[in-house]
Design an enzyme around this catalytic site. Structure first.
Site, PDB file in Angstrom:
ATOM      1  N   LYS A  48       0.793  -1.237   0.000  1.00 37.46           N
ATOM      2  CA  LYS A  48       0.000   0.000   0.000  1.00 37.46           C
ATOM      3  C   LYS A  48       0.821   1.281   0.000  1.00 37.46           C
ATOM      4  CE  LYS A  48      -3.302  -1.121  -0.747  1.00 37.46           C
ATOM      5  NZ  LYS A  48      -3.513  -1.779  -2.088  1.00 37.46           N
ATOM      6  N   THR A  52       1.891  -0.036  -7.290  1.00 35.57           N
ATOM      7  CA  THR A  52       1.277  -0.097  -8.615  1.00 35.57           C
ATOM      8  C   THR A  52       1.599   1.181  -9.395  1.00 35.57           C
ATOM      9  OG1 THR A  52      -0.481  -1.285  -7.492  1.00 35.57           O
ATOM     10  CG2 THR A  52      -0.906  -0.641  -9.767  1.00 35.57           C
ATOM     11  N   HIS A 108       7.281  -7.441  -1.946  1.00 37.24           N
ATOM     12  CA  HIS A 108       6.973  -6.771  -0.672  1.00 37.24           C
ATOM     13  C   HIS A 108       7.849  -7.342   0.446  1.00 37.24           C
ATOM     14  CE1 HIS A 108       3.659  -4.511  -2.181  1.00 37.24           C
ATOM     15  NE2 HIS A 108       2.768  -5.465  -2.197  1.00 37.24           N
ATOM     16  N   SER A 138      -4.901   2.561   4.192  1.00 31.82           N
ATOM     17  CA  SER A 138      -5.022   1.941   2.876  1.00 31.82           C
ATOM     18  C   SER A 138      -5.045   0.411   2.998  1.00 31.82           C
ATOM     19  CB  SER A 138      -3.856   2.397   1.992  1.00 31.82           C
ATOM     20  OG  SER A 138      -3.943   1.840   0.716  1.00 31.82           O
TER      21      SER A 138
HETATM   22  P1  A3P Z   1      -5.149   4.503  -1.141  1.00 31.05           P
HETATM   23  O1  A3P Z   1      -5.757   3.237  -0.642  1.00 31.05           O
HETATM   24  O2  A3P Z   1      -4.711   5.404  -0.022  1.00 31.05           O
HETATM   25  O3  A3P Z   1      -6.006   5.214  -2.129  1.00 31.05           O
HETATM   26  P2  A3P Z   1      -0.037  -0.399  -3.703  1.00 31.05           P
HETATM   27  O4  A3P Z   1      -0.017  -0.282  -5.192  1.00 31.05           O
HETATM   28  O5  A3P Z   1       1.292  -0.421  -3.056  1.00 31.05           O
HETATM   29  O6  A3P Z   1      -0.961  -1.490  -3.246  1.00 31.05           O
HETATM   30  O7  A3P Z   1      -0.662   0.973  -3.162  1.00 31.05           O
HETATM   31  C1  A3P Z   1      -2.019   1.303  -3.373  1.00 31.05           C
HETATM   32  C2  A3P Z   1      -2.225   2.737  -2.957  1.00 31.05           C
HETATM   33  O8  A3P Z   1      -1.616   3.600  -3.926  1.00 31.05           O
HETATM   34  C3  A3P Z   1      -3.695   3.115  -2.898  1.00 31.05           C
HETATM   35  O9  A3P Z   1      -3.803   4.136  -1.900  1.00 31.05           O
HETATM   36  C4  A3P Z   1      -3.887   3.659  -4.301  1.00 31.05           C
HETATM   37  O10 A3P Z   1      -5.020   4.478  -4.451  1.00 31.05           O
HETATM   38  C5  A3P Z   1      -2.593   4.456  -4.464  1.00 31.05           C
HETATM   39  N1  A3P Z   1      -2.277   4.762  -5.872  1.00 31.05           N
HETATM   40  C6  A3P Z   1      -2.251   3.925  -6.930  1.00 31.05           C
HETATM   41  N2  A3P Z   1      -1.954   4.588  -8.059  1.00 31.05           N
HETATM   42  C7  A3P Z   1      -1.777   5.896  -7.714  1.00 31.05           C
HETATM   43  C8  A3P Z   1      -1.475   7.080  -8.439  1.00 31.05           C
HETATM   44  N3  A3P Z   1      -1.299   7.083  -9.761  1.00 31.05           N
HETATM   45  N4  A3P Z   1      -1.374   8.237  -7.742  1.00 31.05           N
HETATM   46  C9  A3P Z   1      -1.560   8.272  -6.411  1.00 31.05           C
HETATM   47  N5  A3P Z   1      -1.860   7.180  -5.672  1.00 31.05           N
HETATM   48  C10 A3P Z   1      -1.969   6.001  -6.313  1.00 31.05           C
END
Ligand code: A3P
Length: 295
Positions: A48, A52, A108, A138
């Site tokens: 989180k 991605t 991770h 998150s």
């Molecule tokens: P939130 O749940 O706070 O919205 P990971 O990819 O490590 O699982 O992280 C997911 C988090 O990154 C989520 O946060 C998601 O919305 C956010 N996220 C993904 N793409 C993003 C982007 N282009 N800009 C900002 N936040 C992004």
């Protein structure tokens, strides 16, 4: 799939002191013996933290900003999640074996569990860290929608587990601190989600420098556009909407949820915040690492 009940919502299993999905723990030797290649680029994060997002940016960089090429497949196929082994659903180790170089590899894992071939081959690595409070929030929503996790319980219960490191991939505190230390001895670019939010262009430029790659400004702007939250949220190759509903239920909480810094303020009570901050100081006092919890 007949046996979904047997796969999902199971308790995490301890691997050398780190709680992981039961199926990763069962196949641990396969992960441990993973063979990194010298030209692999490792993307490492605590869950989180913007995995991605950075993955999409890097795939766009690798494809010189060609967004159509980056729609060739879902993000979890373009950037395989190395240690993710779920019977009948996913095997990152196998996916990567069959992939042509240069590979983008997602993990991770905390430093002590990373397959040794990455260190031996001196692979370049990009680490993204995000402030603990936004990660906890998150992660709580992600636990609810992604069924590989155990049931999260209430927010209060989940927050206690997060603070105790009793969540998938263990302690956030140890993860960010130990990767921070490793950057002194290996080729690690250590980035922050909050900096990406504040000035994504500057982060892309840092990535290009680290990768020793030149790019016209116009291409950088294209990458910025295609990796923005709103565009990624609408992109089926980036938003995880192609995963089955049994595995991820976006109606519970979308994968691309809010994408902001400081959302913790909408979730923490005053009492939870006080307790969290006190515990945080204790756990982080031995490190030079600092975070911004809002921008
Ligand atoms: P939130 O749940 O706070 O919205 P990971 O990819 O490590 O699982 O992280 C997911 C988090 O990154 C989520 O946060 C998601 O919305 C956010 N996220 C993904 N793409 C993003 C982007 N282009 N800009 C900002 N936040 C992004």
């Amino acid at each position: 799939m007949d046996n979904m009940q047997n796969i999902f919502r199971r308790e995490l299993v301890d691997v050398q002191g780190v709680p992981l999905f039961w199926s990763i723990a069962e196949q641990w030797s396969e992960v441990e013996s993973f063979e990194a290649r010298t030209d692999d680029l490792l993307i490492s994060t605590y869950p989180k933290s913007g995995t991605t997002w950075i993955s999409e940016i890097l795939d766009l960089i690798y494809n010189n900003g060609d967004a159509e090429k980056c729609k060739r497949d879902a993000i979890y196929k373009r950037v395989p999640f190395m240690e993710l082994i779920i019977p009948g659903l996913s095997n990152g180790v196998e996916q990567l074996k069959n992939m042509q170089s240069p590979r983008l590899v997602k993990t991770h894992l905390p430093v002590q569990l990373l397959p040794s071939s990455f260190w031996k081959n001196d692979c370049k690595m990009i680490y993204v860290a995000r402030n603990a409070k936004d990660v906890a929030v998150s992660y709580y929503f992600f636990y609810q929608m992604a069924k590989m996790h155990p049931e999260p319980g209430t927010w209060e219960e989940f927050l206690d587990k997060f603070m105790a490191g009793e969540v998938g991939f263990g302690s956030w505190y140890d993860h960010v601190k130990n990767w921070w230390e490793k950057r002194k001895d290996y080729r690690i670019l250590y980035l922050f989600y909050e900096d990406m939010k504040e000035n994504p262009k500057c982060v892309i430029q840092k990535l290009l420098k680290f990768l020793e790659k030149d790019m016209p400004e116009e291409t950088v702007d294209k990458i910025l556009y295609h990796s923005s939250f709103d565009v990624m949220k609408q992109n089926p190759s980036a938003n995880y909407s192609t995963v089955s509903k049994e595995e991820m239920d976006h109606s519970v909480s979308p994968f691309m949820r809010k994408g902001i810094s400081g959302d913790w303020k909408n979730q923490f009570t005053v009492a939870q915040h006080e307790k969290f901050e006190e515990d945080y100081k204790r756990k982080m006092k031995d490190s030079t690492l600092t975070f911004r919890s809002e921008i």
